[in-house]
Design a protein around this motif. Structure first.
Motif, PDB file in Angstrom:
ATOM      1  N   ALA A   1     -20.592 -33.231 -72.108  1.00 47.69           N
ATOM      2  CA  ALA A   1     -21.253 -32.618 -70.954  1.00 47.69           C
ATOM      3  C   ALA A   1     -20.865 -33.281 -69.640  1.00 47.69           C
ATOM      4  CB  ALA A   1     -22.765 -32.684 -71.134  1.00 47.69           C
ATOM      5  N   VAL A   2     -19.909 -34.197 -69.659  1.00 53.64           N
ATOM      6  CA  VAL A   2     -19.626 -34.984 -68.464  1.00 53.64           C
ATOM      7  C   VAL A   2     -19.142 -34.124 -67.295  1.00 53.64           C
ATOM      8  CG1 VAL A   2     -17.257 -35.553 -69.175  1.00 53.64           C
ATOM      9  CG2 VAL A   2     -18.487 -37.047 -67.566  1.00 53.64           C
ATOM     10  N   LEU A   3     -18.256 -33.166 -67.554  1.00 53.50           N
ATOM     11  CA  LEU A   3     -17.751 -32.336 -66.462  1.00 53.50           C
ATOM     12  C   LEU A   3     -18.871 -31.507 -65.834  1.00 53.50           C
ATOM     13  CD1 LEU A   3     -14.316 -31.045 -67.823  1.00 53.50           C
ATOM     14  CD2 LEU A   3     -14.678 -32.586 -65.900  1.00 53.50           C
ATOM     15  N   ALA A   4     -19.713 -30.921 -66.694  1.00 51.98           N
ATOM     16  CA  ALA A   4     -20.801 -30.092 -66.183  1.00 51.98           C
ATOM     17  C   ALA A   4     -21.766 -30.906 -65.333  1.00 51.98           C
ATOM     18  CB  ALA A   4     -21.536 -29.432 -67.353  1.00 51.98           C
ATOM     19  N   LEU A   5     -22.114 -32.104 -65.773  1.00 54.01           N
ATOM     20  CA  LEU A   5     -23.073 -32.915 -65.021  1.00 54.01           C
ATOM     21  C   LEU A   5     -22.470 -33.432 -63.716  1.00 54.01           C
ATOM     22  CD1 LEU A   5     -24.730 -32.674 -67.623  1.00 54.01           C
ATOM     23  CD2 LEU A   5     -25.387 -35.083 -67.327  1.00 54.01           C
ATOM     24  N   LEU A   6     -21.206 -33.815 -63.757  1.00 60.07           N
ATOM     25  CA  LEU A   6     -20.566 -34.248 -62.513  1.00 60.07           C
ATOM     26  C   LEU A   6     -20.501 -33.097 -61.502  1.00 60.07           C
ATOM     27  CD1 LEU A   6     -17.596 -36.457 -63.821  1.00 60.07           C
ATOM     28  CD2 LEU A   6     -19.613 -37.230 -62.541  1.00 60.07           C
ATOM     29  N   TRP A   7     -20.207 -31.902 -62.007  1.00 59.40           N
ATOM     30  CA  TRP A   7     -20.127 -30.736 -61.120  1.00 59.40           C
ATOM     31  C   TRP A   7     -21.483 -30.445 -60.485  1.00 59.40           C
ATOM     32  CZ3 TRP A   7     -16.242 -28.435 -58.905  1.00 59.40           C
ATOM     33  CH2 TRP A   7     -16.409 -27.170 -58.347  1.00 59.40           C
ATOM     34  N   ARG A   8     -22.562 -30.534 -61.276  1.00 61.94           N
ATOM     35  CA  ARG A   8     -23.884 -30.279 -60.725  1.00 61.94           C
ATOM     36  C   ARG A   8     -24.278 -31.390 -59.731  1.00 61.94           C
ATOM     37  NH1 ARG A   8     -28.239 -26.769 -61.885  1.00 61.94           N
ATOM     38  NH2 ARG A   8     -26.528 -25.503 -62.702  1.00 61.94           N
ATOM     39  N   ALA A   9     -23.910 -32.625 -60.023  1.00 67.22           N
ATOM     40  CA  ALA A   9     -24.195 -33.727 -59.093  1.00 67.22           C
ATOM     41  C   ALA A   9     -23.468 -33.518 -57.775  1.00 67.22           C
ATOM     42  CB  ALA A   9     -23.782 -35.055 -59.730  1.00 67.22           C
ATOM     43  N   GLN A  10     -22.222 -33.061 -57.840  1.00 67.96           N
ATOM     44  CA  GLN A  10     -21.468 -32.804 -56.619  1.00 67.96           C
ATOM     45  C   GLN A  10     -22.104 -31.693 -55.801  1.00 67.96           C
ATOM     46  OE1 GLN A  10     -17.037 -32.967 -55.994  1.00 67.96           O
ATOM     47  NE2 GLN A  10     -17.198 -30.764 -56.325  1.00 67.96           N
ATOM     48  N   ALA A  11     -22.516 -30.609 -56.467  1.00 71.68           N
ATOM     49  CA  ALA A  11     -23.140 -29.493 -55.761  1.00 71.68           C
ATOM     50  C   ALA A  11     -24.432 -29.933 -55.078  1.00 71.68           C
ATOM     51  CB  ALA A  11     -23.421 -28.356 -56.727  1.00 71.68           C
ATOM     52  N   GLN A  12     -25.212 -30.754 -55.750  1.00 68.79           N
ATOM     53  CA  GLN A  12     -26.470 -31.226 -55.166  1.00 68.79           C
ATOM     54  C   GLN A  12     -26.229 -32.113 -53.953  1.00 68.79           C
ATOM     55  OE1 GLN A  12     -29.582 -32.826 -57.864  1.00 68.79           O
ATOM     56  NE2 GLN A  12     -29.776 -34.538 -56.430  1.00 68.79           N
TER      57      GLN A  12
END
Length: 359
Positions: A39-50
């Motif tokens: 899930a690392v890519l998905a979580l990094l992407w959501r962190a970036q968006a936030q």
């Protein structure tokens, strides 16, 4: 792959919002025990968006903690993929596609606008509004040149339309995403050249199907440059459709109430983007209709070129001539003029009439 480093200045901490925390828990639960790192890519992407489209060191470390991964492993992922920004970007982060199709269609001219307006790649304007970067293919080659701004695509750009787009974003005015000349999907620039009267998979074809099977509201046929018979058939179908809807309204309904009953009002501009286009170059628009369009916040060819069927119905009904915009193919004409065409295409035009709803 070039060396990518974290920004020198970093926030003290990072934490997901409660909503994103719950989303992350759901994402992690998709994977079996011991495989949460997937899930690392998905979580990094959501962190970036936030965080406003960039990843900080505390955000990377937070993701590592949530996935029980060594921090260096998550840092390796964040620095490898160029979709992750390791330094702050502007509120409007422009990604310019510079791959061959876009380059051949004018990406260098768009890049020149970015350099003049914003500065060099990676620079954030003093007001924090804009920054840009050149990226590889964004997958809209047929509609080149194009850019991605935050989560939206803007296609079929010219230096002029792109400059206007940046002006509108800076001023907080509404903008139209997608093609800036109004074409749908990856249609040819000049409109459809085959299957122009086949609007579905129901086997209907020919002019009769134009009248009986109008396309969905977001797919007006006007970009297909229908022949005169097909245009008139579609206009007749539209008039009948609108007439049925208006018959259900009270006799004293206002022009706006009538228009709202059959369509959707198009986006309006408070003022022209610089000089207004000469809308009278669209056959069927004379001084009277041009003034009415200005009153509705319509000043440019690309606005008309982007009208959906619902918006065409709204304008035509508001101006008390339902079907006429279809018959004269204002959208196709405006799309041609927005692309820099020297003349408009008219199908069955009848000139301008001094008409307005309620008169």
């Amino acid at each position: 792959m070039s060396v990518r480093r974290l920004a020198d200045q970093q926030p003290e901490s990072f934490g997901f919002t409660p909503e994103n925390e719950a989303w992350a828990a759901t994402e992690i639960a998709k994977y079996p025990a011991g495989r949460q790192a997937s899930a690392v890519l998905a979580l990094l992407w959501r962190a970036q968006a936030q965080s406003g489209y960039w990843l900080s060191k505390p955000a990377i470390e937070k993701v590592a903690q949530m996935l029980d991964m060594p921090k260096i492993r998550v840092l390796e992922v964040a620095t490898f993929y160029s979709m992750f920004n390791l330094a702050p970007v502007g509120r409007y982060y422009v990604q310019l596609c510079g791959t061959t199709p876009c380059m051949l269609r004018g990406a260098e001219d768009i890049k020149a606008v970015l350099r003049k307006r914003i500065g060099e790649s990676g620079h954030v304007t003093a007001d924090g509004l804009f920054s840009w970067n050149e990226v590889e293919c964004l997958g809209a080659c047929c509609n080149a040149p194009m850019v991605q701004i935050n989560d939206d695509y803007y296609e079929d750009l010219t230096p002029q339309s792109f400059s206007h787009l940046l002006d509108d974003l800076a001023a907080g005015r509404p903008v139209r995403t997608g093609s800036q000349i109004g074409r749908k999907s990856s249609e040819p620039v000049g409109g459809l050249t085959s299957l122009t009267t086949l609007y579905g998979v129901d086997g209907l074809s020919g002019k009769a199907s134009v009248a009986s099977q109008p396309p969905a509201n977001d797919q007006p046929p006007h970009l297909a440059h229908l022949d005169e018979g097909a245009a008139h058939a579609h206009a007749a179908a539209e008039e009948a459709h609108i007439g049925e809807a208006l018959a259900k309204l009270p006799a004293d309904a206002t022009a706006e109430q009538k228009a709202n009953a059959v369509g959707a009002r198009p986006l309006a501009l408070e003022a022209p983007r610089g000089a207004a286009d000469d809308l009278q170059r669209v056959k069927g628009v004379g001084p009277v209709n041009e003034k009415h369009l200005h009153d509705l916040g319509v000043f440019h060819f690309d606005q008309i070129a982007g009208w959906t069927t619902a918006e065409i119905r709204w304008v035509g009904t508001y101006l008390a001539f339902p079907g006429r915009i279809d018959r004269e193919q204002w959208v196709a004409q405006a799309a041609n003029l927005a692309r820099g065409g020297t003349s408009s295409k008219v199908v069955g035009g009848h000139g301008d009439h001094d008409v307005k709803a309620g008169r």
